[in-house]
Scaffold this motif. Sequence first.
Motif, PDB file in Angstrom:
ATOM      1  N   LEU A 172      15.834  56.504  35.337  1.00  0.00           N
ATOM      2  CA  LEU A 172      16.330  55.265  34.592  1.00  0.00           C
ATOM      3  C   LEU A 172      15.447  54.522  33.751  1.00  0.00           C
ATOM      4  O   LEU A 172      14.163  55.074  33.835  1.00  0.00           O
ATOM      5  N   TYR A 230      16.580  47.130  32.767  1.00  0.00           N
ATOM      6  CA  TYR A 230      18.060  46.878  33.023  1.00  0.00           C
ATOM      7  C   TYR A 230      18.549  48.225  33.873  1.00  0.00           C
ATOM      8  O   TYR A 230      19.801  48.279  33.941  1.00  0.00           O
ATOM      9  N   ASP A 268      19.049  51.159  32.895  1.00  0.00           N
ATOM     10  CA  ASP A 268      19.765  52.029  32.213  1.00  0.00           C
ATOM     11  C   ASP A 268      19.543  53.293  32.474  1.00  0.00           C
ATOM     12  O   ASP A 268      18.455  53.775  32.663  1.00  0.00           O
ATOM     13  N   SER A 269      20.502  54.369  32.168  1.00  0.00           N
ATOM     14  CA  SER A 269      20.304  56.087  32.436  1.00  0.00           C
ATOM     15  C   SER A 269      19.462  56.283  31.188  1.00  0.00           C
ATOM     16  O   SER A 269      19.921  56.193  29.976  1.00  0.00           O
ATOM     17  N   ASP A 274      21.435  59.294  29.353  1.00  0.00           N
ATOM     18  CA  ASP A 274      22.605  58.830  28.397  1.00  0.00           C
ATOM     19  C   ASP A 274      22.236  58.533  27.376  1.00  0.00           C
ATOM     20  O   ASP A 274      22.449  58.846  26.066  1.00  0.00           O
ATOM     21  N   MET A 275      20.998  57.648  27.025  1.00  0.00           N
ATOM     22  CA  MET A 275      20.427  57.146  26.075  1.00  0.00           C
ATOM     23  C   MET A 275      19.895  58.322  24.931  1.00  0.00           C
ATOM     24  O   MET A 275      20.050  58.521  23.841  1.00  0.00           O
TER      25      MET A 275
END
Lengths: 574, 144, 327
Positions: free
Chosen positions: A186, A190, A192-193, A196-197
């Motif tokens: 992550l 925030y 976020d993964s 994914d990014m």
Amino acid sequence: MEDLKIGVFVCNCGTNIAKVIDCDAVIDSVERLPYVAVARTYKYMCSDPGQDMIQADIQEYGLDRVVVAACSPRMHEPTFRKALQKAGLNPYFLEMANIREQCSWVHDDPLAATEKAAALTAAAVMRVAHHEALERRSVDMCPNTLVIGGGIAGMSAALDLADAGNRVYLVERSDHLGGNVARADLTAPYLDSARDMLTERVTRVVRHPNIDVLLESQVRKVDGFVGNFQTTIRGKADDGAPSDRVYDIGSVIVCTGYKEFDASRITHYGYGKLPNVVTSFELEKMLRAGRVTTKDGKIPQYVAIIHCVGSRNLEFHAYCSRVCCMTALKYAHEIKSAVPGAYVSDIYIDMHAFGKGMEDFYRRSSEIKTLFLMYEKNDYPVIRKADATDDCDMLIEVNEILSGETIELPADLVVLMVGMEAREDSAEVAHLVNISRDKDGWFIESHPKLDPVATTTDGVYIAGACQAPKDIPDSVAQARAAAARILARTARGRIEIDAVFAEVDEERCSGCRMCNELCPYVAIEFDAETRRSHVISALCKACGACAAACPSGAISARHFTDRQIFAEIEGVLA
Amino acid sequence: MTFEPRIVGFLCNWCSYTGADLAGTSRIHYAPNVRIIRVMCSARIDPTFVLKALHDGADGVLICGCHPGDCHYSEGNYKMMRRYPLLKSLLADYGIEDERVRLEWISASEGQRFADIVNDMTERVRALGPSPVKAALEADLAER
Amino acid sequence: MPDDKLQIAIYWGAACGGCDVSILDTDAFILDIDKAADILLWPIATDGKYKDIEALADGHLDVTIMSGAVRNSENEHMAHLLRQKSKLFVAYGSCAYMGGIPALANLAPREEIIARAYLNNASLEPGNTTVPRPRTSLNGYDLELPEFYPRVYKLDQVVDVDYYVPGCPPQPGQAQAAITALVMALTGQAEAPPKGSVVGAYERALCDDCTRTKSEEKKVKRFYRPWQIMQDPAVCLMEQGILCAGSATRSGCGVRCPNSGIPCRGCYGPAPGVVDQGAKLLSAVASIIDSKEPDEIDKILLTLPDFTSFANRYSVAASPLQRSHRR
């Protein structure tokens, strides 16, 4: 010299110069020099009214030459050259005297500083009298770009360039894109993964018709000059043998990233000896696999995270690696999430929560009951194996500042926040593209504040952690900034480059051939028929080595001629 | 009145001149005795410049280039590196004290180091006293 | 004096006489000189006296050709006197032009030179204390010797010079060409060269006329004295590690030295436009050193003893520092 008319403009730069240097006294001393037609001061010479004033004086006094005593020419020489050009004067009829960075900002004695400023300005006046009109050259701007490094910075730059319709050669040493971000689970703040990014970036890059992704490839050579480079890339042929290909490119962006500090160099953390002391990247591996365990597969009850491993430390690296504090807090969240009952301690020197969302993240991290322990720089925690009777694997002794007590912390798993370091191949990369590195091995930008992505080599840009430790938002910002700089040039199709190069006077050249081998750009050719050497001006980068070395004095370095430099020497000593 | 040496500095644009600028942007203070002349590369520095500076009255000459291996033009600083011992031997034969002419490699990020070198050299040249060259040559010609 | 003949003086300062011999070496041309000019003073060849020159009106002499440097008060006195009495003044030969070999003495203090010549050397009676003195009184007579100056000057540091003829000595063919050009100018048959010109020499360095091959491979790992190796007579001397000043020396001498297997020593002075021949030689030598390590460079330079005497062999007085400044 006939009747030259030189205008001298001394900038106050607000109070930056005027606070230390008596600009009127400088005017008084240069007014008496030969050929000075007008000499005046102004608050901000680089401002529009300042430049207008210079242009008005050029017209009114019929000036042939202009001296601007102000900041470093590395700052504003292009600005004032343009001002001259607008007023109809050849831009090379300008000379600047550096009375700010190299005078008012560094000397405290006003008398001595003023005397020095007057000498530097006089030197500029005497030098400029010998300047010649030079014409800039217009050359092609190849719209292709070489991006070195397929991490988050490299991919972001490549996408902006490719979306604008330009070809990009994205060269990556390893067999996959993603760089160091691909090793993360992550991202902070925030959560976020990272995957994914990256997937979004990688998919777009790989599918983009304008991007040639060259994996398991290396840059072997970069020849030429801005807008007109040729680069040799070594990749792998189908049978696995190395194969070289040459590409024409106009620009290069270096996005080679960083490597992590080797924690075994700090013996009192026991990395490499104590099995449950791991680095941040080793923890990421566990997090991505979804299981945080000790070496022998047990769930850890006590986890300690230690900041500044190899960073902020005179013995290893004095600098801060910028990303580790927030990443450590990220781990606090992730570990609490993976092992809900675990006690997580965060052992730090200072909490660097400098960016957007970071202070909030810090607050949230204490809300999840992370224990924060602050230690003094250089007073490092010491990790040792616990006894069999202790209910933990290791004990960490911390001289905690906020409580004033020495705390012995239990730990089953210790995470070392290893700092960022310049990669081992950074020296090789620097040489390939002709950029410099600072003492820590990071690539040097053109100006620390005002020009962070360009370098001293025109056409070569740097972006991301290879320039200095930074996080993903900053890396992406730099990458896209570098792309924008390139697009501004490719949009015009042609660029103008400096008219400063060396020239051989064939009437004086004796054909001794001392010069041919001296030129690092192989720009001096010998003609066996005429028995004279001559400079191929397109290849010449104006270092002046040949001019100094020519035993006949037959080679002159335009804009840095012997006469000009002699005049400058006389001027500083007058 | 303390003697204030006048030292001419030849700095290469990419490393040492930029390093000197960095000392400025960092507001690092140092002695005002060095007057800087910019060249593109230390390879541009013709030994004649050093001799002329001494002839014209410089008490010292400071030559700065990029660290070996880091020259913006690949090998320019090696050219200066090769000229330097010959220049020193020539200067010694002409009776110029060793500490009046000095070569230093300074990178673009070494603002503090530049300041330290200027301070150090200023004190060393101060201790030597004014260079006798200009006055001596003028005296030689005065009655002729 | 007959009106149609030029009035000239040929004189020597601190000189070896070679420049005068170079004029004599023009063979039959000397008869042309005799036809065109009255030589009122030429110590090596005629009987003129100083008082003959002192008696002349200012500017009476059309030209003085003076060789040698200024080492003592007599040299200076005669340079001033001849300049005063001449329309044109030519500095003839390397000593006059640049100080020449005598100017190498500028690297040592006068006291050291006197001591070496008169007090401390193997050819003297031990315990000798006799040194030259400017004034001596003996038996009622006063004897004066010229004062030995602390340094050597080239002529234009002492008088205004119109032209320079370089060489140690100027090659006879060039001597003839230079004198012919002067005579043509003085008799209005041709335009005079611009004042301050170097005449009797070419506009490029020696390499232009040297027949040895020059390649771009100019890297040596050590230097040799000419007697230390068997050189290849067809290849550039510098490329073989033998120091040759040719690349930094004006051509015009006929390349006699490299053509005879010995390196050029720089007697024709620097190429046009060059301020210091020694500095250019320094750069040339540095350019061919094949090393990037300071220690290795120092080792290579050990094979090159006494660089200064090579760099400024003829040009100490013409170099920016002109002399030693050792206190």
